[in-house]
Design an enzyme around this catalytic site. Structure first.
Site, PDB file in Angstrom:
ATOM      1  N   TYR A 110      46.675  40.476  55.364  1.00  0.00           N
ATOM      2  CA  TYR A 110      45.532  40.014  55.308  1.00  0.00           C
ATOM      3  C   TYR A 110      45.450  38.902  54.955  1.00  0.00           C
ATOM      4  O   TYR A 110      46.098  38.342  53.869  1.00  0.00           O
ATOM      5  CB  TYR A 110      44.631  40.950  54.013  1.00  0.00           C
ATOM      6  CG  TYR A 110      43.145  40.528  53.780  1.00  0.00           C
ATOM      7  CD1 TYR A 110      42.554  40.479  54.926  1.00  0.00           C
ATOM      8  CD2 TYR A 110      42.680  40.626  52.651  1.00  0.00           C
ATOM      9  CE1 TYR A 110      41.017  40.247  54.654  1.00  0.00           C
ATOM     10  CE2 TYR A 110      41.527  40.480  52.157  1.00  0.00           C
ATOM     11  CZ  TYR A 110      40.481  40.256  53.178  1.00  0.00           C
ATOM     12  OH  TYR A 110      39.197  39.960  53.205  1.00  0.00           O
ATOM     13  N   ASP A 182      49.888  47.065  49.158  1.00  0.00           N
ATOM     14  CA  ASP A 182      48.642  47.194  49.143  1.00  0.00           C
ATOM     15  C   ASP A 182      48.320  48.249  50.398  1.00  0.00           C
ATOM     16  O   ASP A 182      48.703  47.912  51.541  1.00  0.00           O
ATOM     17  CB  ASP A 182      48.248  45.820  49.923  1.00  0.00           C
ATOM     18  CG  ASP A 182      46.637  45.788  50.275  1.00  0.00           C
ATOM     19  OD1 ASP A 182      45.995  46.713  50.442  1.00  0.00           O
ATOM     20  OD2 ASP A 182      45.770  44.794  50.374  1.00  0.00           O
ATOM     21  N   LYS A 207      36.983  49.834  50.498  1.00  0.00           N
ATOM     22  CA  LYS A 207      37.037  50.049  51.913  1.00  0.00           C
ATOM     23  C   LYS A 207      36.899  51.787  52.060  1.00  0.00           C
ATOM     24  O   LYS A 207      35.796  52.379  51.353  1.00  0.00           O
ATOM     25  CB  LYS A 207      38.336  49.671  52.461  1.00  0.00           C
ATOM     26  CG  LYS A 207      38.683  48.229  52.287  1.00  0.00           C
ATOM     27  CD  LYS A 207      37.611  47.494  52.913  1.00  0.00           C
ATOM     28  CE  LYS A 207      37.655  45.743  52.643  1.00  0.00           C
ATOM     29  NZ  LYS A 207      38.765  45.115  52.591  1.00  0.00           N
TER      30      LYS A 207
HETATM   31  C1  LIG Z   1      39.467  44.132  52.099  1.00  0.00           C
HETATM   32  C2  LIG Z   1      40.827  43.990  51.679  1.00  0.00           C
HETATM   33  C3  LIG Z   1      41.432  43.410  50.800  1.00  0.00           C
HETATM   34  C4  LIG Z   1      40.584  42.618  49.623  1.00  0.00           C
HETATM   35  O1  LIG Z   1      39.613  43.533  48.947  1.00  0.00           O
HETATM   36  P1  LIG Z   1      38.228  42.833  48.476  1.00  0.00           P
HETATM   37  O2  LIG Z   1      37.740  44.345  47.789  1.00  0.00           O
HETATM   38  O3  LIG Z   1      37.526  42.593  49.521  1.00  0.00           O
HETATM   39  O4  LIG Z   1      38.343  41.946  47.562  1.00  0.00           O
HETATM   40  C5  LIG Z   1      42.835  43.379  50.313  1.00  0.00           C
HETATM   41  N1  LIG Z   1      43.606  43.930  51.347  1.00  0.00           N
HETATM   42  C6  LIG Z   1      43.114  44.591  52.263  1.00  0.00           C
HETATM   43  C7  LIG Z   1      44.303  45.067  53.278  1.00  0.00           C
HETATM   44  C8  LIG Z   1      41.752  44.504  52.827  1.00  0.00           C
HETATM   45  O5  LIG Z   1      41.424  44.991  53.851  1.00  0.00           O
END
Ligand SMILES: *Cc1c(COP(=O)(O)O)cnc(C)c1O
Length: 396
Positions: A110, A182, A207
């Site tokens: 990301y 992540d 998400k």
């Molecule tokens: C959206 C996202 C983030 C960041 O998260 P937020 O809740 O928008 O701060 C980090 N890593 C990945 C893979 C993402 O899709």
């Protein structure tokens, strides 16, 4: 842990606070930032963490959310944050890195995480290395770099690469590096990073955990010791999630397994239909045998291959990519993922916007790359929409 168990945990974990005799099926939203006690002894004990007293320290809705995510991740504990980025920042800062220390992060992850870690590293005098985690020599590179801290993304955003977390975790252990993953794209229902050897399992709760695009949030799960360090830092830094956001996220978690099952099923169907069309140069989905990491995905992902599909529009640059977005009739060109509705994004101008053109090139993110978060609409309607928009976008 079986799929059935995850389903049960998703519905029940974190649904009850201790104390009291009757328990609402739907938890209350605790909006009070402060609580008082009738006795000073009770207040004293509350201030030592014995009870809720001030919501930056601890908050009932956050605690319930943390219990639920810890259960799904198979973790001893979880710490929730105001956003996924706050979670990523907290894990970096918890490493107390010294000038000259090495940190490794994914070359194709990301873009916002990349920029954040670049800035944090520069400030701390830390040397940041971008490594393509799915390269067969990634574990050897980690061993050679001897980093203090390694961040991987699994599945990666936006190319949907699936690293072999087990061998990366072994390399981290040998190098003495803390290993964070992540895992936003598969969600804990699709992958439990801690069981594969990670020290920290990070989610952008915004998400799939939330699943309805109505609250920001982030979570980090892991051992009691590591989470205690994060909790103490959060108390000072104050990156806490509000009670309503925590409540909405927990409400989303109740249907995570049933939603993910449908998202995965729909994504596979859409990927297969697009793969059959000459309008697309390449279609990326970890559940297609043509995917470069298909074999690894079978080992490290559970309960399907996720709700994300990506593809390259044949012969397209940025203008054709934009025309494609404007030609969509059902799907929405929204730069996020994991909603019940299908969201489509031009990767180079959105999730990879904060990367330099050189970084995008090195990561393999082309101007023709489109990322789709496949929703719960009829999967043939979704595929039809993408196909008609591709035809209009590229050959107007
Ligand atoms: C959206 C996202 C983030 C960041 O998260 P937020 O809740 O928008 O701060 C980090 N890593 C990945 C893979 C993402 O899709």
């Amino acid at each position: 842990m079986s799929g059935t168990k995850q389903k049960t945990l998703a519905v029940h974990a974190g649904s009850r606070l201790s104390g009291g005799r009757s328990h609402p099926v739907v938890p209350a939203i605790h909006v009070s930032t402060v609580s008082y006690c009738d006795s000073s002894d009770d207040l004293d004990s509350a201030l030592d963490g014995g009870d809720f007293v001030y919501s930056r320290i601890s908050q009932p809705n956050t605690v319930m959310l943390e219990e639920a995510v810890a259960a799904l991740e198979g973790a001893e504990a979880c710490v929730a944050y105001a956003s996924g980025m706050a979670a990523l920042k907290a894990v970096f800062e918890a490493q107390h890195l010294q000038p000259g220390d090495a940190v490794v992060m994914p070359a194709d992850g990301y873009g916002v995480s990349r920029l954040l870690y670049k800035q944090l590293s520069a400030r701390a005098g830390v040397v940041l290395h971008a490594v393509a985690m799915t390269d067969p020599d990634a574990p050897a590179r980690i061993a050679a770099l001897r980093p203090r801290f390694v961040l991987a993304e699994s599945v990666t955003n936006p190319l949907l690469r699936v690293p072999d977390l087990r061998s990366l975790a072994r390399a981290c252990k040998e190098a003495g590096a803390a290993f964070a993953v992540d895992g936003t794209f598969p969600s804990p229902y699709g992958q439990r990073a801690l069981a594969l050897g990670a020290d920290y399992a990070i989610q952008s709760a915004t998400k799939w955990l939330n699943g309805h695009s109505d609250a920001l949030g982030g979570t980090v799960s892991g051992s009691k010791e590591r989470m205690a360090v994060l909790r103490s830092a959060r108390l000072l830094g104050g990156e806490v999630q509000g009670p309503f956001e925590a409540w909405l996220t927990l409400r989303g978690i109740r249907t995570l397994p049933v939603r993910m099952r449908a998202h995965c099923e729909h994504a596979l169907h859409v990927a297969r239909r697009l793969a059959d069309s000459p309008l697309f140069e390449r279609v990326f989905y970890p559940g297609l045998p043509s995917h470069p990491d298909f074999a690894v995905a079978q080992q490290v992902l559970e309960n399907g291959s996720g709700g994300m599909v990506a593809f390259e529009l044949r012969g397209a640059g940025r203008p054709e990519g934009y025309r494609f977005l404007e030609a969509l009739r059902l799907a929405k060109p929204g730069p996020s993922l994991a909603d019940v509705c299908t969201l489509v994004m031009h990767a180079a101008s959105a999730s990879a916007r904060r990367m330099t053109p050189e970084e995008r090139e090195a990561a393999g993110i082309r101007e023709s790359l489109i990322r789709v978060s496949v929703g719960l609409e009829d999967p043939d309607d979704i595929a039809d929409d993408l196909l008609q928009a591709a035809a209009k976008g590229v050959h107007p």
